[in-house]
Design an enzyme around this catalytic site. Structure first.
Site: not given
Ligand code: BG6
Length: 476
Positions: A46, A145, A175, A213, A233, A238, A328
């Site tokens: 945008r 995702k 990812h 994290e 999430d 993952h 987190k």
């Molecule tokens: C993302 C989540 O898919 O993966 C985030 O939405 C998370 O909340 C992240 O922090 C963690 O991935 P990586 O590769 O940074 O460890």
């Protein structure tokens, strides 16, 4: 290599993911000669950038990322920008014109790096102007995702996508699966003979999968509070993918379907969590201060920490618990797998040191991609005493460049390799695992437990171990 003419169209180009992951990954691919000379990258958003101001913006973000910046000018030349609203039909007309004017042999990748509630609208918008039809070249859609918000919404999303796209055109990205250390799980298991004979309920006591994290919700509070939560999430995608790779049977080949066939069997074998016993199967918590983050709804129950006990009901894994946790605001940034083996059948060295300790196999996902095995050995000297020692190997060699997960995945989309992308049945099977827990939590009026920032989460996370003597492993 991905030396194939195409256009990469990124929706949400000014957002966090595009800025921090997608554009740097494409730049790295460019530097490695993986992008054909005529590839163009179109940012859509945008914000009212022109091509020149967009190029300047991206240049400022990428400068210094690759030593010497020798290829930066060449990469910037590839960039173009189309401003508009994703809800405006005129935007899709303009995009249609852009694709028509672009010499990309009609191969186009559309990357949805936008809020999931826009996925259907964008797909419809593209379809309405014929941009998803594969007349001469190919059209591929990359979907971030979470795929849906729960099982019913994932099914609804799939129904909408199916109206315009074939399954082969859809790339559901997770990812985590693109991380070299996650792919290494398959190599460790299936390129070596020493693990596989032990990789079952006869020798493995339990498995822990951790993703911790140190950062909090980090500027994404309002999105995370509304649509996130640690279970949705991280665990739904993952961590369940890691579980599937750890628990799957050997695939018949490395092809996308062979790999995904085996993963989906594992996900479908996960025993439904007994929600009547939820307190001992799943723990949710929030870090202290979460409620004060800007964008968080007052009294929010969204969890920033989740721990879960799961069982895979098949011949290989019957009775072996898999413990998953993520959070987190924790003490360390670390992702790892810890496999605890059963004790030796006879304790020959009882009382002489560490003989009662089990063997552990620790697999670091990040930051270290190390593989460690804890074994018992004799302490040198005259007495017969034992202690635990570590066999330690680093997967990467010093100085070796570690590719970012997104580099590999974005390249796979260009190559049309879907092995590392999720199939629809994997996604639905994963929702089936977490949905009952999330539903039970949504009905629970008690607020989530609290844990101090910088800790290892709530003490109550040990509850998932029941009355066993197991404890969480925090380090490799
Ligand atoms: C993302 C989540 O898919 O993966 C985030 O939405 C998370 O909340 C992240 O922090 C963690 O991935 P990586 O590769 O940074 O460890």
């Amino acid at each position: 290599c991905g030396n194939i003419s195409h256009a990469y169209v990124i929706f949400g180009a000014t957002g966090n993911l595009a800025t921090h992951k997608l554009l740097p990954a494409l730049y790295q691919l460019h530097c490695q000669g993986q992008l054909a000379a005529d590839v163009e990258i179109l940012g859509c958003g945008r914000s009212p950038f022109t091509q020149a101001t967009w190029q300047a913006e991206v240049r400022a973000k990428l400068v210094g990322l690759v030593e010497g910046d020798a290829h930066l000018d060449g990469f910037i030349q590839r960039l173009d920008y189309l401003a508009g609203s994703l809800t405006d039909p005129g935007f899709y007309q303009a995009l249609h014109t852009w694709v028509g004017d672009n010499g990309c042999e009609n191969n186009v990748i559309f990357y949805l790096s936008v809020s999931p509630d826009l996925y259907v609208g964008v797909t419809d918008g593209l379809a309405n102007v014929g941009l998803l039809q594969e007349t001469s070249g190919w059209r591929r859609m990359v979907i971030e995702k979470p795929f849906g918000y729960d099982l019913p919404s994932a099914q609804a999303l799939q129904r909408s996508l199916e109206q315009h796209l074939k399954e082969e055109q859809i790339y559901r990205i997770d990812h985590y699966v693109g991380k070299a250390s996650v792919q290494n799980l398959l190599v460790l298991r299936f390129a070596n003979v020493i693990l596989e004979p032990l990789w079952n309920r006869h020798y493995i006591d339990h498995v822990q999968i951790t993703h911790s994290e140190t950062v909090g919700v980090d500027g994404r509070a309002s999105y995370y509070d509304r649509s996130g939560g640690a279970m949705r999430d991280m665990i739904q995608s993952h961590l369940l993918q890691v579980l599937a790779l750890l628990a799957m049977e050997p695939p018949v080949s490395q092809t996308a379907e062979a790999l995904r066939d085996e993963k989906v069997k594992v996900l479908k074998s996960i025993r439904p969590v007994d929600v009547s016993q939820l307190a001992t199967h799943a723990v949710r918590a929030q870090y202290a201060g979460y409620q004060q983050e800007e964008g968080v709804t007052a009294g929010s129950h969204t969890e920033t920490y989740a721990a879960l006990q799961l069982y895979v009901d098949n011949w290989r894994w019957q009775g072996v618990p898999f413990y998953l946790r993520t959070g987190k605001g924790l003490a360390e940034k670390r992702s790892m797998v810890s496999v605890c083996f059963k004790p030796a059948p006879v304790s020959l060295f009882q009382g002489q040191g560490a003989s009662a300790l089990p063997n552990w196999l620790m697999i670091g996902i990040q930051p270290e991609d190390a593989v460690r095995m804890e074994i018992t050995a004799k302490v040198p000297g005259l007495e017969m005493r034992t202690r635990q020692i570590t066999m330690d190997a680093s997967v990467s060699s010093p100085g070796e460049r570690k590719a970012e997960a997104y580099e590999e995945l974005l390249l796979d989309v260009i190559k049309g390799d879907r092995a590392l992308f999720l199939r629809y049945d994997e996604v639905t099977a994963a929702w089936q695992v977490v949905d009952p827990v999330m539903q039970a939590w949504s009905l629970d009026e008690h607020p989530p437990l609290q844990y101090p920032l910088g800790s290892w989460g709530p003490k109550a996370a040990e509850r998932v171990f029941g009355d066993s003597l197991r404890v969480w492993r925090h380090s490799l």
